[in-house]
Design an enzyme around this catalytic site. Structure first.
Site, short mmCIF file in Angstrom:
data_model
loop_
_atom_site.label_atom_id
_atom_site.label_comp_id
_atom_site.label_asym_id
_atom_site.label_seq_id
_atom_site.Cartn_x
_atom_site.Cartn_y
_atom_site.Cartn_z
CG MET A 1 -42.74 -23.04 105.54
SD MET A 1 -43.69 -22.91 103.91
CE MET A 1 -42.74 -24.53 103.35
CD GLN B 1 -43.41 -20.59 101.28
OE1 GLN B 1 -43.43 -19.51 101.98
NE2 GLN B 1 -42.29 -21.32 101.09
CG MET C 1 -30.31 -33.02 106.07
SD MET C 1 -30.41 -33.09 107.78
CE MET C 1 -29.00 -34.29 108.00
CB ILE D 1 -27.38 -29.79 107.22
CG1 ILE D 1 -26.97 -28.49 107.86
CG2 ILE D 1 -26.83 -31.01 107.94
CD1 ILE D 1 -25.50 -28.29 108.06
CG HIS E 1 -35.36 -26.25 109.53
ND1 HIS E 1 -36.03 -27.57 109.31
CD2 HIS E 1 -35.76 -25.51 108.80
CE1 HIS E 1 -36.89 -27.33 108.31
NE2 HIS E 1 -36.61 -26.04 107.80
O1 PAF Z 1 -37.55 -21.92 103.46
C1 PAF Z 1 -38.96 -21.80 103.93
O2 PAF Z 1 -39.01 -22.59 104.69
C2 PAF Z 1 -39.91 -21.01 103.77
O3 PAF Z 1 -40.05 -20.61 102.14
C3 PAF Z 1 -39.80 -19.35 104.39
C4 PAF Z 1 -38.76 -18.79 104.11
C5 PAF Z 1 -40.05 -19.86 105.71
C6 PAF Z 1 -41.08 -18.69 104.00
O4 PAF Z 1 -42.41 -19.41 104.37
#
Ligand code: PAF
Length: 280
Positions: free
Chosen positions: A32, A63, A186, A178, A39
């Site tokens: 996101m 979500q 993080m 991490i 990430h």
């Molecule tokens: O973990 C996240 O950032 C979100 O839940 C995802 C997996 C990208 C789904 O929107």
């Protein structure tokens, strides 16, 4: 070089068709945005394993159970693209909202069981949002491999279940959490912490570490839990959503350590909800 940013499904499919025709494997890292080292470690894992790497950035409204949380969620697209530069990802997919939820969209994917507890209990609807958007991202990117952080361990297990249940031909790979030098896991939400809160945030991981040692030494969770909760609250946290010992596969509640047991925590610090989990 900054990777090309694509915003339409048609553009994405034109590109992936070429890769597929050339017999190349595709890895996807769904995010996101507000990318951090966690990430980037997923992007590196994908880079090491796949011929082509796609990062998706989509702040998925479905979500979020709290409109303020959605509004305040950090959005840093240009910075995100720069951070990915040195890793050499092939493409950044930032779908326009109607590429994910076109007019008339009416389908929800709901994984039962695994979603009833932990974050499912404190964030109603959250995991339906995740379980609906993630298969769309899998199918839109036609990826062979998908990379998720263990930081969101419950999400990882739900995504695995969903992909298996829906026969989506993708391998879901979990990568270790991490941490900052002081132990704080993080998270994009860490950006929302005030300087003062940031000082106390690592107490959550510290307390979990102590709990882990006690559990490993044979303690039962009900005996050590009250002191752990008290330490978290004394550090200035306002509310603990959960602090629980569970089995790593089906997330059933445990009283004592066993192979595969994990500690899970979610707590609020000055309006910011932090989550963490560790293997015991
Ligand atoms: O973990 C996240 O950032 C979100 O839940 C995802 C997996 C990208 C789904 O929107």
């Amino acid at each position: 070089m900054i990777a090309p940013i694509l915003r339409t499904l048609a553009g994405l499919r034109d590109q992936t068709a070429i890769w597929r025709q050339a017999g190349e494997t595709i890895g996807v890292v769904p995010t996101m945005g507000a990318l951090h080292q966690g990430h980037l470690s997923l992007a590196r894992a994908a880079r090491a394993q796949c011929d082509r790497v796609i990062i998706t950035i989509f702040v998925n409204p479905m979500q979020f159970n709290d409109p303020d949380d959605l509004k305040n969620y950090p959005r840093t697209e240009q910075e995100d693209a720069r951070k990915l530069e040195s890793i050499g990802v092939d493409l950044i997919y930032v779908p326009d909202p109607d590429q994910i939820y076109p007019e008339g969209f009416a389908t929800t994917v709901s994984v039962s069981g695994l979603t009833d507890m932990l974050c499912g209990e404190s964030r109603p609807g959250h995991f339906d949002g995740v379980a609906t958007v993630v298969p769309k991202l899998f199918l839109q990117t036609s990826a062979d491999y998908a990379f998720f952080g263990e930081k969101d361990y419950q999400q990882l297990q739900i995504v695995r279940r969903m992909a298996a249940d829906l026969d989506i031909p993708i391998e879901v790979i979990g990568c270790p959490t991490i941490r900052e030098e002081d132990g704080l896991a993080m998270s994009s939400r860490n950006l929302l912490l005030s300087d003062r809160s940031r000082v106390y945030a690592p107490v959550l991981a510290e307390v979990m570490d102590t709990l882990r040692n006690q559990l490993r030494a044979g303690a039962a969770m009900p005996d050590v839990l009250p002191e752990a909760q008290a330490r978290i609250m004394a550090a200035g946290f306002n509310k603990i959503d959960y602090l629980e010992l569970r089995a790593g596969d089906d997330l059933r509640l445990l009283d004592r350590a066993q192979p595969d047991a994990r500690l899970f925590a979610a707590a609020w610090l000055a309006g910011v909800r932090l989550i963490d989990n560790i293997a015991v």
